[in-house]
Structure formats: C-alpha cells, structure tokens
Design a protein around this motif. Structure first.
Motif, PDB file in Angstrom:
ATOM      1  N   UNK A 464     -79.553  74.380  12.899  1.00  0.00           N
ATOM      2  CA  UNK A 464     -80.440  75.415  12.376  1.00  0.00           C
ATOM      3  C   UNK A 464     -81.719  74.846  11.776  1.00  0.00           C
ATOM      4  N   UNK A 465     -81.880  73.514  11.756  1.00  0.00           N
ATOM      5  CA  UNK A 465     -83.122  72.907  11.306  1.00  0.00           C
ATOM      6  C   UNK A 465     -84.198  73.116  12.371  1.00  0.00           C
ATOM      7  N   UNK A 466     -85.445  73.104  11.940  1.00  0.00           N
ATOM      8  CA  UNK A 466     -86.566  73.421  12.833  1.00  0.00           C
ATOM      9  C   UNK A 466     -87.458  72.197  12.946  1.00  0.00           C
ATOM     10  N   UNK A 467     -87.595  71.674  14.161  1.00  0.00           N
ATOM     11  CA  UNK A 467     -88.448  70.508  14.393  1.00  0.00           C
ATOM     12  C   UNK A 467     -89.453  70.852  15.473  1.00  0.00           C
ATOM     13  N   UNK A 468     -90.739  70.525  15.220  1.00  0.00           N
ATOM     14  CA  UNK A 468     -91.772  70.831  16.193  1.00  0.00           C
ATOM     15  C   UNK A 468     -92.847  69.768  16.230  1.00  0.00           C
ATOM     16  N   UNK A 469     -93.484  69.687  17.376  1.00  0.00           N
ATOM     17  CA  UNK A 469     -94.625  68.785  17.520  1.00  0.00           C
ATOM     18  C   UNK A 469     -95.868  69.535  17.051  1.00  0.00           C
ATOM     19  N   UNK A 478     -88.650  71.287   9.370  1.00  0.00           N
ATOM     20  CA  UNK A 478     -88.316  72.241   8.312  1.00  0.00           C
ATOM     21  C   UNK A 478     -86.797  72.300   8.206  1.00  0.00           C
ATOM     22  N   UNK A 479     -86.286  72.049   7.002  1.00  0.00           N
ATOM     23  CA  UNK A 479     -84.834  72.026   6.781  1.00  0.00           C
ATOM     24  C   UNK A 479     -84.467  73.162   5.830  1.00  0.00           C
ATOM     25  N   UNK A 480     -83.964  74.292   6.333  1.00  0.00           N
ATOM     26  CA  UNK A 480     -83.617  75.440   5.482  1.00  0.00           C
ATOM     27  C   UNK A 480     -82.473  75.104   4.530  1.00  0.00           C
ATOM     28  N   UNK A 481     -82.545  75.740   3.344  1.00  0.00           N
ATOM     29  CA  UNK A 481     -81.485  75.563   2.323  1.00  0.00           C
ATOM     30  C   UNK A 481     -81.237  74.083   2.050  1.00  0.00           C
TER      31      UNK A 481
END
Length: 567
Positions: A464-469, A478-481
C-alpha cells in the motif's frame, strides 16, 4: 331382357370404372391442390430460411469486422498511450488491419442492404469513412512524434472506433431480431405446410400419403433444426449480454462457469488460462469443484504441452484408451473417459483451453461442442477487451521506463490519502552523481540504474506504499500510516538492498540519497515534498548515500531549515 341386363351390366361396370377414375381424379386433384396449397407456405418458409441464412452471413461479417476492430485497438492502444517510432513490422501490421477492416466494412454494408437494413448500412458506411479518416490521421503516431497532434489523432481514432463499435453493435442487434423473426415465421409456415400436406394425403391415394409422409418428415427435421438454432442463438445472445456487463476477469469466469453448467450439465468442465508469462496454466472455472477427480482436473501444466492449444483447433477424444488419445487423459485415477478440448485465443494468442470430460466411449455430441465453442470464443473476446483496457490504463498511469507511478498518478493517490485523513511520511530520493554515471557509461547504463533502483524500491516497501518517479533520477516515496523513524528504517533497507543488488556487477555502481519529511511538516503535499527536498539537499551536502530527516524547524522556514543527518 338379357340385352337390358347386359346393358345394365355395362352401365354398372362403366359406373364402377367411372368411380375409379373419379376417385383417381379426386386423388389427383387432392394431390394437385395439396401441392398447390402447400407450395405457398413452403416457398415463404424457404424465402425466410434464405433470409435467415443471409442474416447469419451478415452476423458473421459483423463478428469478423468487430474482431478486426478489436485487434486494431489492442494493437494501437499501447502505441497511442506511449508514442514511439514504430518498426516496419508494426507499420505493416497496422496497415493490414486497417485494410482488412475497410474491406470487411464494405462487405458488411452490402450484406446489410441485402438484409433490408438500408439505414444501418448507411450509418455503417458513414462510420467507416470517419474511422478510415481517423486511422489515416495517425501519421504522427507512425512517425513517433509526441505532440498535441498525437493526442488529437489518438482521440479522434478512439472516437471513430467507438462510433464504429456502436454501429456494428446496432447492426448485430437488428440482424438477430430479423433472424429470430424470420425463424419464427419459417417455423410457422413449415408447420402450416405439414398440416396441409397431411390433410391432402388423407384424401389422396397411397402415393399421396407416402409423399405427405416424406415431406412431413423433412419439414419436421427442418423445424427441429430451426428450433435448435434458435436455442443456440438465444444462448449466445444471453451469454454475450452477460459478458458485456463483466468489468473484471473474475466476473467473466463466474459467468462462464454458470453458462457451461446450464448448457452442458452432464459434462465435467474446467477452463485453464495461462499466467502472464504464458508458461503455466491455472484453473479459472470448474463446474464440479467438490468432485475429487475434477478437483485435480487436467494434468497439463503449460499451453505448450496441451495438444489443443498447440494445434489451435477443437479436439475430440471418444475414449482415453485410444492410441491417439491425449496423454493427459490416460491412466487417470478416476478411470477412462471421453473428452473435448476447445482452445482459447486472446488477442491472437492461444493462452487457454476449455476441457470437458464425459463417460468413456460417449464423447460430447455436436451440440455440446457447439455450446463449449461459443462460450470459449465469447469469453476470450471479453477477456481480450478487458486486458486491452487494463493495459492501456496501466500505461497511462505509470512511468514507461521504471514501471512506477508517474508524477500525476502519485499526486492523485496522495490526494486520496488527504481526503481520508491518513497521515504519511514522504521521502524525496535522488540517485547520486547520476549525470556522471550517464557521461561515463552512457545513457543505457543510466536507464539500467533507474530500472534496478525501481525494482529494489518495489521489493522493499509495502503493497500500500506509493512510489513514483518524479522526474529524471528523482523519486518520491509516500508511506501511509508511517512516522519518520519507521520510514528511516525502510529507506535504510532500500539502500542496503541496492548495494547488495549491485554486487552482481551487471549495472554500474551508484548510490542514492533520501530526504525525509512527515505529512505534518506542510499544509499540503507540495509543501511536505518541499521539506523533504530541503532534507535531500542536506543529504547531498553532507556526503550523499544517506537518509536525512527534516527537523521540526523545517516546517517553520524552508530557508532556515535545521536538518539532522541519519546514516
């Protein structure tokens, strides 16, 4: 007296002879009347049967055109989503698909007119002209240009494709309705014809009865054939309607399971579909999941091992004991059986099989096979469409080089976090000395470094973590919670795994630096990213290859930030 009796006898004999001739004449008249009266509904039934045949041919042409349109769209969508200079093979394939679609559209226009659908034929002709013009306007895509012209050309092509698809769908619906009405009329006329012939046969001689019987039997067979075809068409229509409402692949498999259970309940059916690598089958449908024998199913592992998928056509095995039976049917724990295997093709590639077994020596009949083939073909068409759309959406939301979220998609997902009030940690990463790596080893080495880092990053964070270029060699995670202390541990793990992956020596060595901030360090996501970016600058200034967390004062002033390095 004797002369009178003789004359009376002559008169009696003549009367009998006249009666015989009268009976013959009546029989003849009955035959002629029966033939004359029965010929009218027979002709009408034949005309309507001919119309049904024409409608079926037109429906086949509709299916062929829709298949060509879908193939072109499946081929074109990835290239429209990420324009690049196409190869000669790509250009030839696109040209062949476009030419085939144009030819099929012209043939279908003629068939629709023959079926009495002149308005639909005109609409199809107009849509075909627009679609041909739209596909011809894809020249910027063929040149590999990335410009507003490409976007406009792609939008025009999709709009023209949608219009063509709608017109062909309307044509198919009208043809089915026309065919069903003609079938009903043909059945009615054939029934009337049979009754007339039987009535005439009751008044005629043995020849008339024999003829009526023969004609009646023929009419009965045609009626049964018409009813069988009507049931098949009704099944195919309802199946297509159900599949059109399926939004994801599991929905398709659920519909397929119900369809085969209803159409061939006496058979044990399973559907095997290959994974994305096309190396292994997995079972997607089973009509008898509780049966121990069916739970094991067919033992074939890969599409390359299945005789039906490698040959590309339906195979029927009356008995598993035959010399030429499929090897995976022989020596089963459940005993000998019969089987039919229908290959499944998606986007032109055979990637699955519908496997149905029955009693040994009693293979599925022609009707059962027809139902299995209809179900497999319609399911394949829907799967191809769903996968094409899913691939197009994925390509539009991800970075083509690394496979991570692109900047816009990442920001959209973070927006959802803000809407739900979920706190998060945000890291700004940058590959150290990336320009030097490009200048020293070439841009291909730089691309390899970006791909390797992206793979390590995906393997090191949660689903559920968000990784983008974010651009160039810059990445945002972005690491939620997750607070900054826990996030620091995650980022250190990324650095360690990157160093371990580089020991293989296939990619030039490089390191990465991270700046880390919390969502509370800014009122908006952009402000939090700016804080993380300031921390990244400190990481760069203090030696690189480290994680630096923003201090509390960072949120007060980005110009006078106090940063604390963590290595």
């Amino acid at each position: 007296m004797s002369r009178q009796r003789e004359r009376g006898g002559d008169v009696g004999w003549l009367s009998a002879r006249e009666r015989v001739w009268a009976y013959c004449a009546v029989g003849l008249i009955a035959i002629m009347c029966s033939v004359f009266i029965a010929s009218s509904p027979l002709r009408s039934g034949q005309d309507e049967a001919d119309q049904v045949h024409r409608d079926d041919l037109a429906l086949a042409q509709v299916a062929a055109l829709r298949t060509t349109l879908a193939d072109f769209q499946v081929f074109a969508e990835p290239r429209l989503a990420a324009p690049s200079i196409p190869t000669t093979t790509d250009v030839a394939q696109a040209s062949n698909l476009a030419k085939a679609g144009t030819a099929q559209a012209k043939a279908l226009v003629t068939a629709l007119r023959a079926s009495g659908l002149a308005d639909t034929a005109r609409a199809l002709k107009v849509a075909d002209v627009a679609y041909t013009k739209a596909t011809a306007g894809l020249e910027p895509v063929a040149l590999g240009l990335a410009s507003p012209a490409v976007t406009a050309a792609a939008a025009a092509e999709r709009a023209a494709y949608t219009a063509m698809w709608a017109v062909t769908n309307t044509a198919a619906t009208q043809l089915r309705q026309s065919r069903d009405l003609d079938l009903q009329r043909a059945t009615t006329h054939l029934s009337d014809s049979r009754r007339i012939i039987l009535l005439g046969g009751a008044l005629a001689a043995i020849a008339t009865l024999s003829s009526a019987f023969i004609v009646g039997q023929r009419a009965h067979r045609r009626e049964l054939a018409a009813r069988t075809n009507a049931r098949r068409h009704a099944f195919e229509t309802s199946l297509q309607d159900a599949l059109d409402m399926a939004k994801v692949e599991p929905d398709v498999y659920t519909i397929v399971g119900k369809a085969v259970h209803d159409s061939v309940p006496q058979l044990q059916v399973e559907m095997l579909i290959a994974d994305s690598s096309r190396a292994h089958f997995h079972q997607t449908v089973s009509t008898h999941p509780g049966d121990p024998d069916q739970r094991n199913g067919c033992g074939v592992v890969s599409p390359f091992d299945c005789p039906a998928t490698t040959r590309g056509h339906t195979l029927v095995f009356p008995t598993s004991t035959a010399l030429n039976a499929c090897p995976y049917l022989q020596d089963r724990a459940s005993g000998d059986c019969s089987c039919v295997c229908v290959p499944i093709s998606i986007a032109g590639k055979t990637v699955g099989v519908t496997h149905a077994t029955g009693p040994d020596g009693s293979p599925p009949n022609e009707t059962d096979i027809h139902y299995l083939e209809i179900t497999s073909r319609r399911a394949a068409d829907r799967l191809a469409m769903l996968r094409a759309f899913a691939k197009s959406e994925t390509q539009a939301s991800s970075d083509p080089l690394t496979g991570l979220w692109n900047r816009r998609s990442l920001e959209n997902r973070v927006h959802d976090l803000h809407q739900d009030g979920v706190p998060y940690a945000v890291a700004y990463g940058d590959l150290d000395h990336f320009k030097l790596l490009n200048d020293t080893h070439g841009h291909e080495a730089g691309d390899q470094a970006l791909r390797l880092f992206s793979r390590v990053l995906r393997d090191s964070i949660r689903p559920n973590d968000i990784a983008g270029r974010y651009g160039g060699e810059e990445f945002v995670i972005v690491l939620p919670d997750c607070n900054t202390d826990t996030a620091t541990v995650v980022l250190e793990r990324v650095r360690e795994r990157l160093a371990l992956a580089l020991t293989a020596g296939r990619v030039a060595a490089f390191t990465v630096s991270f700046g880390l901030a919390a969502s509370t360090d800014g009122d908006t996501f952009d402000e939090a990213v700016a804080v993380a970016d300031q921390a990244l600058h400190t990481a760069k200034a203090t030696g690189r290859n480290r994680v630096v967390t923003a201090t509390n004062s960072t949120t007060d002033s980005l110009d006078d930030a106090q940063l604390e390095p963590t290595t």
